[in-house]
Write an enzyme that holds these catalytic residues in place. Structure first.
Site, mmCIF file in Angstrom:
data_model
loop_
_atom_site.group_PDB
_atom_site.id
_atom_site.type_symbol
_atom_site.label_atom_id
_atom_site.label_comp_id
_atom_site.label_asym_id
_atom_site.label_seq_id
_atom_site.Cartn_x
_atom_site.Cartn_y
_atom_site.Cartn_z
ATOM 1 N N LYS A 33 -5.500 8.045 20.365
ATOM 2 C CA LYS A 33 -4.753 7.359 19.308
ATOM 3 C C LYS A 33 -3.581 8.233 18.877
ATOM 4 C CE LYS A 33 -6.166 6.824 14.839
ATOM 5 N NZ LYS A 33 -5.101 6.989 13.840
ATOM 6 N N ASP A 60 -0.970 3.628 16.881
ATOM 7 C CA ASP A 60 -1.406 3.146 15.560
ATOM 8 C C ASP A 60 -0.268 3.268 14.555
ATOM 9 O OD1 ASP A 60 -2.986 2.272 13.479
ATOM 10 O OD2 ASP A 60 -3.956 4.210 13.167
ATOM 11 N N LYS A 62 0.727 0.459 12.719
ATOM 12 C CA LYS A 62 0.464 -0.576 11.701
ATOM 13 C C LYS A 62 1.737 -1.323 11.287
ATOM 14 C CE LYS A 62 -3.644 1.682 9.771
ATOM 15 N NZ LYS A 62 -3.575 2.996 10.420
ATOM 16 N N ASP A 65 6.169 -6.585 9.036
ATOM 17 C CA ASP A 65 7.580 -6.901 8.789
ATOM 18 C C ASP A 65 7.772 -8.382 9.058
ATOM 19 O OD1 ASP A 65 10.453 -6.576 8.541
ATOM 20 O OD2 ASP A 65 10.167 -4.484 9.079
ATOM 21 N N THR A 124 -9.113 1.223 4.015
ATOM 22 C CA THR A 124 -10.304 1.744 3.313
ATOM 23 C C THR A 124 -9.915 2.583 2.096
ATOM 24 O OG1 THR A 124 -10.362 3.504 4.946
ATOM 25 C CG2 THR A 124 -11.907 1.698 5.251
ATOM 26 N N GLN A 194 -14.044 11.316 4.663
ATOM 27 C CA GLN A 194 -14.641 10.013 4.972
ATOM 28 C C GLN A 194 -15.853 9.812 4.077
ATOM 29 O OE1 GLN A 194 -13.271 7.845 6.804
ATOM 30 N NE2 GLN A 194 -12.159 8.775 8.493
ATOM 31 N N ARG A 215 -11.586 14.389 13.725
ATOM 32 C CA ARG A 215 -12.057 15.764 13.521
ATOM 33 C C ARG A 215 -13.392 16.122 14.160
ATOM 34 N NH1 ARG A 215 -10.345 15.008 7.405
ATOM 35 N NH2 ARG A 215 -10.859 12.911 8.109
HETATM 36 O O1 C5P Z 1 -10.831 12.870 11.651
HETATM 37 P P1 C5P Z 1 -11.380 11.479 11.500
HETATM 38 O O2 C5P Z 1 -12.474 11.148 12.493
HETATM 39 O O3 C5P Z 1 -11.751 11.146 10.075
HETATM 40 O O4 C5P Z 1 -10.144 10.570 11.909
HETATM 41 C C1 C5P Z 1 -10.204 9.190 11.857
HETATM 42 C C2 C5P Z 1 -8.897 8.602 12.296
HETATM 43 O O5 C5P Z 1 -8.940 7.220 12.004
HETATM 44 C C3 C5P Z 1 -7.664 9.153 11.575
HETATM 45 O O6 C5P Z 1 -6.565 9.069 12.487
HETATM 46 C C4 C5P Z 1 -7.492 8.195 10.427
HETATM 47 O O7 C5P Z 1 -6.144 8.082 10.025
HETATM 48 C C5 C5P Z 1 -7.946 6.883 11.057
HETATM 49 N N1 C5P Z 1 -8.421 5.908 10.085
HETATM 50 C C6 C5P Z 1 -9.449 6.128 9.195
HETATM 51 N N2 C5P Z 1 -9.853 5.166 8.328
HETATM 52 C C7 C5P Z 1 -9.243 4.002 8.326
HETATM 53 C C8 C5P Z 1 -8.207 3.743 9.212
HETATM 54 C C9 C5P Z 1 -7.814 4.721 10.083
HETATM 55 O O8 C5P Z 1 -10.041 7.205 9.201
HETATM 56 N N3 C5P Z 1 -9.670 3.073 7.509
#
Ligand code: C5P
Length: 235
Positions: A33, A60, A62, A65, A124, A194, A215
């Site tokens: 991504k 990604d 998003k 427009d 989220t 998260q 991560r």
């Molecule tokens: O590091 P981590 O596993 O939390 O990364 C999750 C990825 O998914 C990041 O690129 C984050 O921007 C994306 N993301 C998210 N939650 C969302 C939409 C996208 O964590 N609701």
């Protein structure tokens, strides 16, 4: 499992860091991504360079427009040869239809497979207070379902959703709709920022088609081993 469902998020600011990770991880993941930070700092060349590793790319950005502008941006992304990309479902049905049509038509002209255009429903980071500020529906779950159904009706073949939305969306959406979910944690690492997470196995069992993982892979001492261990946990 017919495909490797892991999408590794290349959440790093430079081409050098992104390519190092991509080369290390390419055989162990299904796609990478590329998000706003990396794309804005490194430019479209980063997509070509990551594609050169043989991996699929999920762009990604998003888009949200007027329909014509989104359609043109999607056509440009198809020419860059991305396999998945995102638009905001809140842009409405006309915008979503224009996006899907641009993906299909441009891909057909180039002889490519059309990329999966994914609708993003409610971020989220947004809660009922955010929705109240905007007017209209203030129940987040109801708004997610409303936008998900609108996306499917507008011809989109996939959606991004949080792990805790997967089961409810699977109950109301046609089964061929692909669900892509971030918020994945294995339990071995910290949750970071998260708040509502599932393990990779739980998310797939709930009905996710793809897992966006940042991560837990990229911050691991050995990212390749971390990705392989997640893949093994799904078998
Ligand atoms: O590091 P981590 O596993 O939390 O990364 C999750 C990825 O998914 C990041 O690129 C984050 O921007 C994306 N993301 C998210 N939650 C969302 C939409 C996208 O964590 N609701």
């Amino acid at each position: 499992m017919t495909q490797n469902p892991i999408i590794a998020a290349l959440d790093v600011p430079t081409i050098e860091q992104a390519l190092k990770l991509a080369q290390q991880l390419a055989p162990a993941v299904g796609a990478f991504k590329i998000g706003k930070e990396l794309f804005t700092s490194a430019g479209p060349d980063i997509v070509r360079r990551v594609r050169d590793t043989g991996a699929s790319v999920f762009l990604d950005l998003k888009f949200h427009d007027i329909p014509n502008t989104v359609a043109k941006a999607i056509a440009a992304a198809v020419r860059l040869d991305v396999q998945m990309l995102t638009i905001h479902a809140s842009g409405g049905s006309e915008m979503m239809r224009a996006a899907e049509q641009a993906a299909q038509q441009t891909a057909a002209q180039l002889g490519h497979t059309a990329p999966l255009v994914l609708g993003v429903t409610v971020l989220t980071s947004q809660d009922s207070n955010t929705l109240a500020e905007l007017g209209g529906e203030t129940d987040v779950a109801k708004q997610v379902e409303r936008l998900a159904l609108l996306a499917a009706k507008s011809g989109l073949r996939g959606l991004v959703c949080s792990p805790l939305e997967i089961a409810a969306l699977r109950r109301i959406l046609p089964p061929e709709i692909q669900l892509v979910t971030p918020g994945i944690r294995t339990g071995a690492e910290k949750a970071d920022d998260q708040k509502r997470t599932l393990t990779p196995r739980e998310a797939i069992q709930a009905g996710a088609s793809w897992l966006v993982i940042g991560r837990p892979i990229t911050a691991a001492a050995d990212p390749r081993a971390a990705a392989e261990s997640i893949l093994n946990s799904l078998r």
